[in-house]
Design a protein around this motif. Sequence first.
Motif, PDB file in Angstrom:
ATOM      1  N   MET A   1      15.979   2.722   8.989  1.00 29.08           N
ATOM      2  CA  MET A   1      15.726   2.735   7.550  1.00 29.08           C
ATOM      3  C   MET A   1      16.596   1.680   6.851  1.00 29.08           C
ATOM      4  SD  MET A   1      13.402   4.996   7.042  1.00 29.08           S
ATOM      5  CE  MET A   1      12.636   6.280   8.051  1.00 29.08           C
ATOM      6  N   ILE A   2      16.103   1.186   5.738  1.00 30.76           N
ATOM      7  CA  ILE A   2      16.845   0.194   4.969  1.00 30.76           C
ATOM      8  C   ILE A   2      17.844   0.910   4.061  1.00 30.76           C
ATOM      9  CG2 ILE A   2      16.666  -1.630   3.221  1.00 30.76           C
ATOM     10  CD1 ILE A   2      13.904  -2.280   4.309  1.00 30.76           C
ATOM     11  N   ALA A   3      19.087   0.556   4.160  1.00 29.87           N
ATOM     12  CA  ALA A   3      20.120   1.169   3.326  1.00 29.87           C
ATOM     13  C   ALA A   3      19.841   0.893   1.855  1.00 29.87           C
ATOM     14  CB  ALA A   3      21.491   0.618   3.710  1.00 29.87           C
ATOM     15  N   GLY A   4      20.097   1.906   1.015  1.00 36.93           N
ATOM     16  CA  GLY A   4      19.917   1.738  -0.423  1.00 36.93           C
ATOM     17  C   GLY A   4      18.505   1.960  -0.904  1.00 36.93           C
ATOM     18  N   ARG A   5      17.608   2.391  -0.018  1.00 35.34           N
ATOM     19  CA  ARG A   5      16.222   2.716  -0.413  1.00 35.34           C
ATOM     20  C   ARG A   5      15.960   4.203  -0.146  1.00 35.34           C
ATOM     21  NH1 ARG A   5      12.831  -1.983   0.032  1.00 35.34           N
ATOM     22  NH2 ARG A   5      14.134  -3.800  -0.452  1.00 35.34           N
ATOM     23  N   LYS A   6      14.901   4.733  -0.757  1.00 33.85           N
ATOM     24  CA  LYS A   6      14.558   6.142  -0.558  1.00 33.85           C
ATOM     25  C   LYS A   6      14.209   6.440   0.900  1.00 33.85           C
ATOM     26  CE  LYS A   6      14.528   7.984  -4.815  1.00 33.85           C
ATOM     27  NZ  LYS A   6      15.462   9.067  -5.206  1.00 33.85           N
ATOM     28  N   ALA A   8      12.599   3.610   3.192  1.00 28.47           N
ATOM     29  CA  ALA A   8      11.932   2.363   3.577  1.00 28.47           C
ATOM     30  C   ALA A   8      12.307   1.980   5.008  1.00 28.47           C
ATOM     31  CB  ALA A   8      12.320   1.235   2.621  1.00 28.47           C
ATOM     32  N   ARG A   9      11.310   1.848   5.848  1.00 21.11           N
ATOM     33  CA  ARG A   9      11.540   1.466   7.239  1.00 21.11           C
ATOM     34  C   ARG A   9      11.787  -0.039   7.345  1.00 21.11           C
ATOM     35  NH1 ARG A   9       8.085   5.709   7.164  1.00 21.11           N
ATOM     36  NH2 ARG A   9       8.424   7.357   8.714  1.00 21.11           N
ATOM     37  N   ASP A  90       0.286   1.096  12.404  1.00 19.62           N
ATOM     38  CA  ASP A  90       1.480   1.919  12.212  1.00 19.62           C
ATOM     39  C   ASP A  90       1.390   2.730  10.922  1.00 19.62           C
ATOM     40  OD1 ASP A  90       3.553   1.045  14.410  1.00 19.62           O
ATOM     41  OD2 ASP A  90       2.534  -0.782  13.743  1.00 19.62           O
ATOM     42  N   VAL A  91       0.815   2.133   9.901  1.00 14.81           N
ATOM     43  CA  VAL A  91       0.674   2.848   8.628  1.00 14.81           C
ATOM     44  C   VAL A  91      -0.561   2.341   7.901  1.00 14.81           C
ATOM     45  CG1 VAL A  91       2.143   1.222   7.345  1.00 14.81           C
ATOM     46  CG2 VAL A  91       1.872   3.556   6.498  1.00 14.81           C
ATOM     47  N   CYS A  92      -1.240   3.253   7.231  1.00 10.79           N
ATOM     48  CA  CYS A  92      -2.388   2.911   6.376  1.00 10.79           C
ATOM     49  C   CYS A  92      -2.058   3.324   4.949  1.00 10.79           C
ATOM     50  CB  CYS A  92      -3.643   3.640   6.852  1.00 10.79           C
ATOM     51  SG  CYS A  92      -5.030   3.574   5.686  1.00 10.79           S
ATOM     52  N   VAL A  93      -2.266   2.405   4.022  1.00  6.53           N
ATOM     53  CA  VAL A  93      -2.114   2.709   2.592  1.00  6.53           C
ATOM     54  C   VAL A  93      -3.520   2.864   2.021  1.00  6.53           C
ATOM     55  CG1 VAL A  93      -1.167   1.977   0.384  1.00  6.53           C
ATOM     56  CG2 VAL A  93       0.007   1.364   2.503  1.00  6.53           C
ATOM     57  N   ALA A  94      -3.901   4.087   1.671  1.00  2.00           N
ATOM     58  CA  ALA A  94      -5.269   4.382   1.242  1.00  2.00           C
ATOM     59  C   ALA A  94      -5.369   4.431  -0.274  1.00  2.00           C
ATOM     60  CB  ALA A  94      -5.735   5.716   1.830  1.00  2.00           C
ATOM     61  N   SER A  95      -6.404   3.812  -0.817  1.00  2.00           N
ATOM     62  CA  SER A  95      -6.640   3.837  -2.257  1.00  2.00           C
ATOM     63  C   SER A  95      -7.154   5.213  -2.671  1.00  2.00           C
ATOM     64  CB  SER A  95      -7.661   2.763  -2.643  1.00  2.00           C
ATOM     65  OG  SER A  95      -7.141   1.471  -2.406  1.00  2.00           O
ATOM     66  N   LEU A 121       4.170   4.850  -0.979  1.00  2.00           N
ATOM     67  CA  LEU A 121       4.730   3.557  -0.587  1.00  2.00           C
ATOM     68  C   LEU A 121       5.803   3.129  -1.582  1.00  2.00           C
ATOM     69  CD1 LEU A 121       4.704   0.909   1.106  1.00  2.00           C
ATOM     70  CD2 LEU A 121       2.894   0.100  -0.449  1.00  2.00           C
ATOM     71  N   ALA A 122       5.511   3.259  -2.874  1.00  2.00           N
ATOM     72  CA  ALA A 122       6.466   2.855  -3.910  1.00  2.00           C
ATOM     73  C   ALA A 122       7.722   3.712  -3.866  1.00  2.00           C
ATOM     74  CB  ALA A 122       5.807   2.947  -5.281  1.00  2.00           C
ATOM     75  N   TRP A 123       7.540   5.012  -3.705  1.00  2.00           N
ATOM     76  CA  TRP A 123       8.709   5.912  -3.630  1.00  2.00           C
ATOM     77  C   TRP A 123       9.581   5.544  -2.439  1.00  2.00           C
ATOM     78  CZ3 TRP A 123      10.138   9.355   0.242  1.00  2.00           C
ATOM     79  CH2 TRP A 123      11.212  10.198  -0.069  1.00  2.00           C
ATOM     80  N   CYS A 124       8.987   5.323  -1.285  1.00  2.00           N
ATOM     81  CA  CYS A 124       9.750   4.962  -0.086  1.00  2.00           C
ATOM     82  C   CYS A 124      10.566   3.688  -0.308  1.00  2.00           C
ATOM     83  CB  CYS A 124       8.810   4.762   1.101  1.00  2.00           C
ATOM     84  SG  CYS A 124       8.090   6.272   1.767  1.00  2.00           S
ATOM     85  N   GLU A 125       9.961   2.712  -0.973  1.00  2.00           N
ATOM     86  CA  GLU A 125      10.604   1.407  -1.149  1.00  2.00           C
ATOM     87  C   GLU A 125      11.598   1.379  -2.309  1.00  2.00           C
ATOM     88  OE1 GLU A 125       9.964  -1.543   0.780  1.00  2.00           O
ATOM     89  OE2 GLU A 125       9.097  -0.027   2.101  1.00  2.00           O
ATOM     90  N   SER A 126      11.571   2.385  -3.182  1.00  2.00           N
ATOM     91  CA  SER A 126      12.391   2.358  -4.398  1.00  2.00           C
ATOM     92  C   SER A 126      13.873   2.556  -4.097  1.00  2.00           C
ATOM     93  CB  SER A 126      11.919   3.430  -5.384  1.00  2.00           C
ATOM     94  OG  SER A 126      12.154   4.730  -4.866  1.00  2.00           O
ATOM     95  N   PRO A 127      14.747   2.120  -5.024  1.00  2.00           N
ATOM     96  CA  PRO A 127      16.190   2.295  -4.822  1.00  2.00           C
ATOM     97  C   PRO A 127      16.554   3.757  -4.608  1.00  2.00           C
ATOM     98  CG  PRO A 127      15.767   0.812  -6.662  1.00  2.00           C
ATOM     99  CD  PRO A 127      14.441   1.396  -6.271  1.00  2.00           C
ATOM    100  N   ALA A 128      17.512   4.003  -3.725  1.00  2.00           N
ATOM    101  CA  ALA A 128      17.890   5.374  -3.375  1.00  2.00           C
ATOM    102  C   ALA A 128      18.345   6.171  -4.588  1.00  2.00           C
ATOM    103  CB  ALA A 128      18.988   5.344  -2.311  1.00  2.00           C
TER     104      ALA A 128
END
Length: 500
Positions: A1-6, A8-9, A90-95, A121-128
């Motif tokens: 996981m990326i440090a400082g994100r909710k 994010a892989r 690995d992941v699908c982002v569905a509309s 997707l947005a929540w995962c990528e957002s700042p922790a």
Amino acid sequence: MIAGRKHARESLGNVLVLGLGVSGRAAVEYLAPMVGGRVESLTVLGGEAGEDVVAWSAGVERRHEGSRIRFEFGLEDATRALPEGADRFDVCVASPGISAFSDFYLSAQAASDAVIGEVELAWCESPAESVWVAVTGTNGKTTTTSLIEHVLRASGFDAKAVGNIGDACITEVARDLDCGTSRHYVVETSSYQLASVNEFAPNVAVILGITPDHIKWHRTHRHYAESKMRLLDNLASVPGAVAVLDATNDEVRAKVRELKAEGPKERGFGYVPIGTAAGVEGDMRKACGSQDAAFLDGGELVVAVEGYEHALGPASGLSILGSHNVVNALAAAAACLACGAEDGDVASALATFAPLEHRIEPCGVHGGVAYYNDSKATNVDATLQALKAFLPKKPIVMLGGDDKGTDLAELVASCRENAKALVCYGEAGPRFHEALAPLAAEGVEVAIEPGFLQAFAWATARAADGDVVLLSPACASFDEFSCFEERGGRFKELVGKLEG
């Protein structure tokens, strides 16, 4: 996981984006620059090839020439779209426009390790350290989301409404990541978006009333209601998380009973029920011993959070009409107090919030007749709420449009009690008129007109000084208009021409 994100892989691997609506395009714009880095390949299944979508996708390919980005149009089987050398995505982002029960979606699910929505997707990528407040329910989502943003801003928080209001969640998150900003995101979440929840865990989850809607997408009401409740699935993973629940609604109140039965340790988060089976005046602390509650006490808005009671002023001070908006105001207040807002700021901000466009929106007074645009009332439940918003006055109501086929028994009963006259129009006009026509014998004038313009003319001709003319269609708009916004805009245009 990326440090400082909710959540994010570091590596997203082979990514599939399903659909190119607003959220699909936003996801592509965010992911495309990562191809060759965090994203190994990006495959986009865009459905039917519209001219604007094809032009937009060509622009993406030009900007990222040489990257492993591929657009496919007209292909309905995601298992046939796997990139070379890969046996799965690995992941699908569905509309959200693609039903989770459609063959298209199911093929993507079969070909992917995980299917998520753009909100997740947005929540995962957002700042922790960012705070997420998510709102769902059948009606009132946009008003409540806007109210929460308004109250948080007035309370000194950097709050932004995203998703169905404003920009796509991932677009706003991307901007904030670029600027190093962390804020409160207030997101209106639809049942479509919540159908694909895996890890999304807001700090505050607001569930308003749930009534039958969107059956074509979900296939059954049970699927629809379950998707709404998925907003609570991961709350226990967030320290201090709170659920705000409209206990005046039967379906949501049943969930409140489940949460109480679990106990605080098993549940893992707090909850604030609004009202009781008796209505918004009910205090769930007295009714069933909950720790917290939100309710109307002698006309005063009261919210108890974490055992502390907050008095927030009279409901009569709200500019938004109707008992349903009292519930919306209490929900917004509870959410903001859970985020740390102060009583005085919450109370003053609730009083300064103006009605939103197309939601029992005042459009002017002409010849002593007040006109209200409630074009967002695209289902029967929304119209039931609007009918009671003007008591003791009884409005002249425009009903009709694109028929959703829902049962009309409750609408007939409410019109009997709360309407002066009714005019049915459009594709739904004949069915609505057949159901409502017997009310004529009870003193409620009922008419049918072929279209929107004729219905407006009929309602205007019947209105006298002191009356209310209300557009609250209980139907979608697609027989005559492209969306409810266009329908409401036409209503306001017609009202504006009355003086001339």
